[in-house]
Design a protein around this motif. Structure first.
Motif, short mmCIF file in Angstrom:
data_model
loop_
_atom_site.label_atom_id
_atom_site.label_comp_id
_atom_site.label_asym_id
_atom_site.label_seq_id
_atom_site.Cartn_x
_atom_site.Cartn_y
_atom_site.Cartn_z
N MET A 125 0.93 -10.55 5.81
CA MET A 125 1.69 -9.45 6.42
C MET A 125 0.81 -8.21 6.64
O MET A 125 0.93 -7.52 7.65
CB MET A 125 2.90 -9.10 5.54
CG MET A 125 3.96 -10.16 5.51
SD MET A 125 4.60 -10.51 7.16
CE MET A 125 4.21 -12.21 7.33
N ILE A 126 -0.08 -7.94 5.69
CA ILE A 126 -0.98 -6.79 5.86
C ILE A 126 -1.94 -7.04 7.02
O ILE A 126 -2.23 -6.14 7.81
CB ILE A 126 -1.76 -6.50 4.56
CG1 ILE A 126 -0.79 -6.13 3.43
CG2 ILE A 126 -2.74 -5.35 4.76
CD1 ILE A 126 -1.44 -6.03 2.06
N TYR A 127 -2.41 -8.28 7.17
CA TYR A 127 -3.27 -8.60 8.32
C TYR A 127 -2.51 -8.49 9.64
O TYR A 127 -3.09 -8.13 10.66
CB TYR A 127 -3.89 -9.99 8.18
CG TYR A 127 -5.22 -9.98 7.49
CD1 TYR A 127 -6.23 -9.12 7.90
CD2 TYR A 127 -5.48 -10.83 6.44
CE1 TYR A 127 -7.45 -9.09 7.26
CE2 TYR A 127 -6.71 -10.81 5.79
CZ TYR A 127 -7.68 -9.94 6.21
OH TYR A 127 -8.90 -9.91 5.59
N LEU A 128 -1.23 -8.79 9.63
CA LEU A 128 -0.42 -8.63 10.84
C LEU A 128 -0.37 -7.16 11.25
O LEU A 128 -0.53 -6.82 12.43
CB LEU A 128 0.99 -9.18 10.63
CG LEU A 128 1.93 -9.10 11.82
CD1 LEU A 128 1.41 -9.95 12.97
CD2 LEU A 128 3.33 -9.52 11.42
N VAL A 129 -0.18 -6.27 10.28
CA VAL A 129 -0.17 -4.84 10.56
C VAL A 129 -1.54 -4.41 11.10
O VAL A 129 -1.63 -3.66 12.07
CB VAL A 129 0.21 -4.03 9.30
CG1 VAL A 129 0.03 -2.54 9.53
CG2 VAL A 129 1.64 -4.33 8.88
#
Length: 174
Positions: A125-129
């Motif tokens: 999820m952090i990589y998506l952001v």
């Protein structure tokens, strides 16, 4: 990609990278527990060990920061060379998001690896952001220093040979 970093702007990829390193260690430990603890789905434990090592190899080299200096990890240069050969696949954070998301799904089926799976999901999820913010992985430490930058680096750390100029003493000081 943004050209500069504004004050207070978060570099999400840096946080995702640190989260991924921690996730890989949790995944490997959970995989070892899953195999050694004779869990019903011990095969997932073996999968978790392999996935944890894969995530560690992918995430060990830090990317170049947009602002400031990047602190390299020990022996990062070897992993950086490996990742830089992969081209856009290793640079794009959407690819890392999808890869981490796919890797975390099987780990949610046994108790020993569920914590690592949730941790890897958080990393995804952090990589998506980071991907939506336009960040991209850039290798650090592979640039060769030219003569001018080497001389500049050497010059900037030399001790001064003469003291700085002082104002002449005034009549009041004498």
């Amino acid at each position: 990609m943004t050209s500069g970093v504004k004050m207070g702007q978060i570099e999400w990829a840096m946080w995702a990278n640190e989260q991924a390193i921690v996730s890989s260690s949790i995944i490997i430990l959970g995989g070892i527990l899953g195999v050694a603890g004779f869990f019903k789905g011990w095969e997932i434990g073996i999968y978790a060990i392999v996935a944890g090592v894969l995530v560690f190899v992918l995430e060990y080299p830090r990317g170049k920061r947009l602002k400031g200096r990047t602190q390299e990890r020990m022996f990062q240069k070897y992993f950086t060379k490996l990742l830089s050969c992969c081209g856009p696949v290793s640079r794009n954070y959407f690819v890392r998001f999808i890869m981490h998301l796919i890797l975390c799904i099987p780990m949610c089926f046994i108790l020993a690896t569920i914590m690592g799976g949730i941790s890897l999901f958080t990393t995804a999820m952090i990589y998506l952001v980071a991907a939506f913010k336009g960040e991209e992985w850039k290798p650090v430490g592979l640039e060769e220093k030219t003569e001018s930058t080497a001389k500049l680096d050497a010059k900037s750390f030399r001790q001064p040979k003469m003291p700085p100029p002082r104002a002449p003493p005034s009549a009041n000081q004498i």
